[in-house]
Write a protein that holds these residues in place. Structure first.
Motif, PDB file in Angstrom:
ATOM      1  N   VAL A  59      -7.013   0.930  10.194  1.00 22.15           N
ATOM      2  CA  VAL A  59      -6.010   1.036  11.265  1.00 22.15           C
ATOM      3  C   VAL A  59      -5.036   2.141  10.926  1.00 22.15           C
ATOM      4  O   VAL A  59      -4.536   2.209   9.794  1.00 22.15           O
ATOM      5  CB  VAL A  59      -5.185  -0.266  11.388  1.00 22.15           C
ATOM      6  CG1 VAL A  59      -4.339  -0.228  12.649  1.00 22.15           C
ATOM      7  CG2 VAL A  59      -6.082  -1.471  11.368  1.00 22.15           C
ATOM      8  N   GLY A  61      -1.599   4.679  12.654  1.00 28.09           N
ATOM      9  CA  GLY A  61      -0.708   4.996  13.763  1.00 28.09           C
ATOM     10  C   GLY A  61      -0.756   6.518  13.923  1.00 28.09           C
ATOM     11  O   GLY A  61      -1.775   7.083  14.300  1.00 28.09           O
ATOM     12  N   GLN A  62       0.349   7.200  13.538  1.00 27.63           N
ATOM     13  CA  GLN A  62       0.360   8.667  13.640  1.00 27.63           C
ATOM     14  C   GLN A  62      -0.038   9.336  12.322  1.00 27.63           C
ATOM     15  O   GLN A  62       0.046  10.559  12.200  1.00 27.63           O
ATOM     16  CB  GLN A  62       1.735   9.172  14.077  1.00 27.63           C
ATOM     17  CG  GLN A  62       2.095   8.791  15.505  1.00 27.63           C
ATOM     18  CD  GLN A  62       1.167   9.422  16.535  1.00 27.63           C
ATOM     19  OE1 GLN A  62       0.569  10.467  16.296  1.00 27.63           O
ATOM     20  NE2 GLN A  62       1.024   8.790  17.686  1.00 27.63           N
ATOM     21  N   GLY A  63      -0.422   8.548  11.323  1.00 28.01           N
ATOM     22  CA  GLY A  63      -0.885   9.132  10.052  1.00 28.01           C
ATOM     23  C   GLY A  63       0.207   9.916   9.330  1.00 28.01           C
ATOM     24  O   GLY A  63      -0.085  10.913   8.671  1.00 28.01           O
ATOM     25  N   THR A  64       1.463   9.439   9.419  1.00 27.44           N
ATOM     26  CA  THR A  64       2.553  10.180   8.765  1.00 27.44           C
ATOM     27  C   THR A  64       2.841   9.648   7.362  1.00 27.44           C
ATOM     28  O   THR A  64       3.773  10.099   6.710  1.00 27.44           O
ATOM     29  CB  THR A  64       3.857  10.136   9.598  1.00 27.44           C
ATOM     30  OG1 THR A  64       4.218   8.765   9.791  1.00 27.44           O
ATOM     31  CG2 THR A  64       3.689  10.815  10.929  1.00 27.44           C
ATOM     32  N   ASN A  65       2.040   8.675   6.939  1.00 29.44           N
ATOM     33  CA  ASN A  65       2.220   8.169   5.572  1.00 29.44           C
ATOM     34  C   ASN A  65       0.869   8.059   4.876  1.00 29.44           C
ATOM     35  O   ASN A  65       0.711   7.256   3.965  1.00 29.44           O
ATOM     36  CB  ASN A  65       2.908   6.800   5.622  1.00 29.44           C
ATOM     37  CG  ASN A  65       3.655   6.492   4.350  1.00 29.44           C
ATOM     38  OD1 ASN A  65       4.244   7.386   3.745  1.00 29.44           O
ATOM     39  ND2 ASN A  65       3.603   5.261   3.909  1.00 29.44           N
ATOM     40  N   THR A 126       4.685   5.477  14.245  1.00 30.01           N
ATOM     41  CA  THR A 126       4.647   4.435  15.277  1.00 30.01           C
ATOM     42  C   THR A 126       5.362   3.183  14.775  1.00 30.01           C
ATOM     43  O   THR A 126       5.535   2.990  13.568  1.00 30.01           O
ATOM     44  CB  THR A 126       3.198   4.032  15.602  1.00 30.01           C
ATOM     45  OG1 THR A 126       2.614   3.452  14.418  1.00 30.01           O
ATOM     46  CG2 THR A 126       2.368   5.213  16.072  1.00 30.01           C
ATOM     47  N   LEU A 132       4.595  -2.330   9.241  1.00 30.76           N
ATOM     48  CA  LEU A 132       3.724  -2.582   8.082  1.00 30.76           C
ATOM     49  C   LEU A 132       4.350  -2.093   6.785  1.00 30.76           C
ATOM     50  O   LEU A 132       4.285  -2.744   5.753  1.00 30.76           O
ATOM     51  CB  LEU A 132       2.379  -1.887   8.284  1.00 30.76           C
ATOM     52  CG  LEU A 132       1.373  -2.311   7.226  1.00 30.76           C
ATOM     53  CD1 LEU A 132       0.342  -3.250   7.807  1.00 30.76           C
ATOM     54  CD2 LEU A 132       0.723  -1.127   6.581  1.00 30.76           C
ATOM     55  N   GLY A 135       9.410   0.363   6.894  1.00 35.46           N
ATOM     56  CA  GLY A 135      10.034   1.683   6.764  1.00 35.46           C
ATOM     57  C   GLY A 135      11.467   1.698   7.272  1.00 35.46           C
ATOM     58  O   GLY A 135      11.897   0.800   8.013  1.00 35.46           O
ATOM     59  N   GLY A 136      12.198   2.714   6.889  1.00 35.72           N
ATOM     60  CA  GLY A 136      13.579   2.875   7.317  1.00 35.72           C
ATOM     61  C   GLY A 136      14.233   3.945   6.476  1.00 35.72           C
ATOM     62  O   GLY A 136      13.559   4.641   5.722  1.00 35.72           O
ATOM     63  N   VAL A 182      -1.237  -4.800  13.779  1.00 36.48           N
ATOM     64  CA  VAL A 182      -0.011  -5.084  14.539  1.00 36.48           C
ATOM     65  C   VAL A 182      -0.204  -4.552  15.955  1.00 36.48           C
ATOM     66  O   VAL A 182      -0.581  -3.390  16.137  1.00 36.48           O
ATOM     67  CB  VAL A 182       1.213  -4.382  13.901  1.00 36.48           C
ATOM     68  CG1 VAL A 182       2.479  -4.625  14.720  1.00 36.48           C
ATOM     69  CG2 VAL A 182       1.403  -4.847  12.456  1.00 36.48           C
ATOM     70  N   ARG A 208      18.689  15.356   8.044  1.00 41.92           N
ATOM     71  CA  ARG A 208      17.260  15.516   7.758  1.00 41.92           C
ATOM     72  C   ARG A 208      16.855  16.993   7.871  1.00 41.92           C
ATOM     73  O   ARG A 208      16.083  17.490   7.071  1.00 41.92           O
ATOM     74  CB  ARG A 208      16.415  14.704   8.744  1.00 41.92           C
ATOM     75  CG  ARG A 208      16.332  13.269   8.371  1.00 41.92           C
ATOM     76  CD  ARG A 208      15.629  12.453   9.429  1.00 41.92           C
ATOM     77  NE  ARG A 208      15.618  11.076   9.007  1.00 41.92           N
ATOM     78  CZ  ARG A 208      14.614  10.479   8.352  1.00 41.92           C
ATOM     79  NH1 ARG A 208      13.511  11.141   8.096  1.00 41.92           N
ATOM     80  NH2 ARG A 208      14.703   9.222   7.979  1.00 41.92           N
ATOM     81  N   ARG A 298       0.107   6.558   1.118  1.00 45.42           N
ATOM     82  CA  ARG A 298      -1.107   5.779   0.871  1.00 45.42           C
ATOM     83  C   ARG A 298      -2.350   6.660   1.034  1.00 45.42           C
ATOM     84  O   ARG A 298      -2.435   7.450   1.979  1.00 45.42           O
ATOM     85  CB  ARG A 298      -1.155   4.589   1.826  1.00 45.42           C
ATOM     86  CG  ARG A 298       0.182   3.847   1.865  1.00 45.42           C
ATOM     87  CD  ARG A 298       0.105   2.557   2.641  1.00 45.42           C
ATOM     88  NE  ARG A 298      -0.176   1.443   1.758  1.00 45.42           N
ATOM     89  CZ  ARG A 298      -0.782   0.316   2.131  1.00 45.42           C
ATOM     90  NH1 ARG A 298      -1.208   0.192   3.362  1.00 45.42           N
ATOM     91  NH2 ARG A 298      -0.968  -0.651   1.273  1.00 45.42           N
TER      92      ARG A 298
END
Ligand SMILES: Cc1cc2nc3c(=O)[nH]c(=O)nc-3n(C[C@H](O)[C@H](O)[C@H](O)COP(=O)(O)OP(=O)(O)OC[C@H]3O[C@@H](n4cnc5c(N)ncnc54)[C@H](O)[C@@H]3O)c2cc1C
Length: 319
Positions: A59, A61-65, A126, A132, A135-136, A182, A208, A298
């Protein structure tokens, strides 16, 4: 397999999809299949199909991690993204599908005078990925606001999990080890002054822009930064910089000159190069201060197994 899936009504299906197009590092070979469902029902059908045929299912989402392997993935990638991104607001509660774009969620909260999500305005993923990972930023996690999470479990059944069942802790949740997808979450906020909320968001985005690399593809912070670590040795960016590693390059993967906890893709970097650089950084830091850096990012191996990048076989053995 492609034909079977198309008949099953699971959403948009693509064969031999380059994973580099589905992650912010722009790295990764092809996935056998990539499916983008439009509903929880389609997710459940796909999970059931993969289980019945014993096909690895990953699974995203946007593959940012995520760091995908250069060989890609022999199985199915289930992408929960823009096709599952409904959002509604009921008083101080937000009900959102997992594919909602996080900055959009933060903006909607601000527009409705809801406070508590200012810290997620600059996180480019996402809601599903954020929940999952818990994050924050500013030492906060989305888990603080999560009241319920709807998931499709490994058996393909819809389950509703309470805040307690998600067991949120720093950049971790029980969902990470459950194999569940999710599909929706309910968030609780407080009411606040819309102008103050917007000011806090603008301030965060400005900060940022100043601190993080913007042009080169990257995956955000590579190494975990826990409170205990801050207290004992300091944040990873500082440790890596003090080890003289800013600008260190292996192939086309480089420790960012802007922020040492970022690895940037200088153009055509491979996963092997990123992993070699992660291994090098961990080794140097360990030799210098005896501290073992852990990864927030990951890694996904070609069999669809997912793990913190320091647990990748190419990195694990390097200390
Ligand atoms: C420039 C930049 C800045 C960043 N800043 C921050 C930051 O300040 N704070 C922070 O916490 N993170 C940050 N990140 C990392 C990343 O954006 C977050 O972890 C984000 O929440 C990941 O969301 P995603 O949709 O991209 O998930 P992905 O990267 O696609 O996946 C991450 C994990 O979530 C799982 N997953 C994704 N969607 C689902 C789903 N629907 N159901 C079940 N599992 C799912 C994946 O299997 C994977 O294990 C940053 C990244 C970048 C590139």
């Amino acid at each position: 397999m492609l034909g079977q899936l198309s008949e099953l009504d699971v959403g948009a299906v693509k064969a031999r999809a380059p994973l580099a197009h589905h992650c912010s590092w722009r790295i990764g070979g092809p996935a056998d299949l990539l499916v983008e469902p439009e509903s929880a029902m389609q997710v459940a059908r796909l999970v059931g199909f993969a289980r019945e045929h014993e096909i690895p299912l990953l699974v995203i989402g946007q593959g940012t991690n995520l760091l995908f392997d250069d060989a890609g993935l022999r199985g199915i990638v289930l992408k929960v993204g823009a096709r599952m991104a409904q959002l509604s607001i009921h008083g101080n509660r937000i009900l959102a599908e997992a594919g909602v774009w996080v900055p959009q969620l933060a903006r909607q909260a601000a527009r409705n005078g809801l406070t508590g999500l200012e810290h997620i305005i600059g996180i480019p993923g996402t809601l599903g990925g954020l929940v999952l990972m818990n994050g924050g930023s500013h030492r906060r996690g989305i888990g603080d606001n999560v009241r319920r999470v709807w998931v499709i479990d490994r058996a393909g059944e819809l389950q509703v999990l309470s805040h307690a069942q998600c067991a949120f802790s720093y950049r971790h949740s029980a969902l990470q080890d459950s194999g569940a997808v999710v599909v929706r979450a309910e968030l609780e906020c407080s009411t606040g002054d819309p102008r103050a909320i917007r000011r806090a968001m603008v301030c965060d985005l400005r900060e940022r822009r100043r601190k993080f690399p913007r042009k080169e593809p990257n995956c955000g912070s590579v190494f975990l930064s826990t409170a205990e670590m801050h207290a004992s040795v300091g944040p990873p960016g500082k440790i890596i910089e003090e080890a003289g590693l800013k600008g260190t390059r292996i192939g086309n993967a480089e420790v960012s000159l802007h922020h040492a906890n970022f690895i940037v893709n200088r153009g055509g970097a491979s996963a092997a190069e990123v992993l070699a650089l992660i291994a090098h950084i961990r080794r140097e830091v360990h030799e210098r201060i005896g501290f073992e850096l852990r990864c927030e990012v990951r890694y996904v191996d070609p069999q669809g197994r997912i793990m913190p990048a320091d647990q990748a076989p190419q990195v694990r053995s390097s200390l």
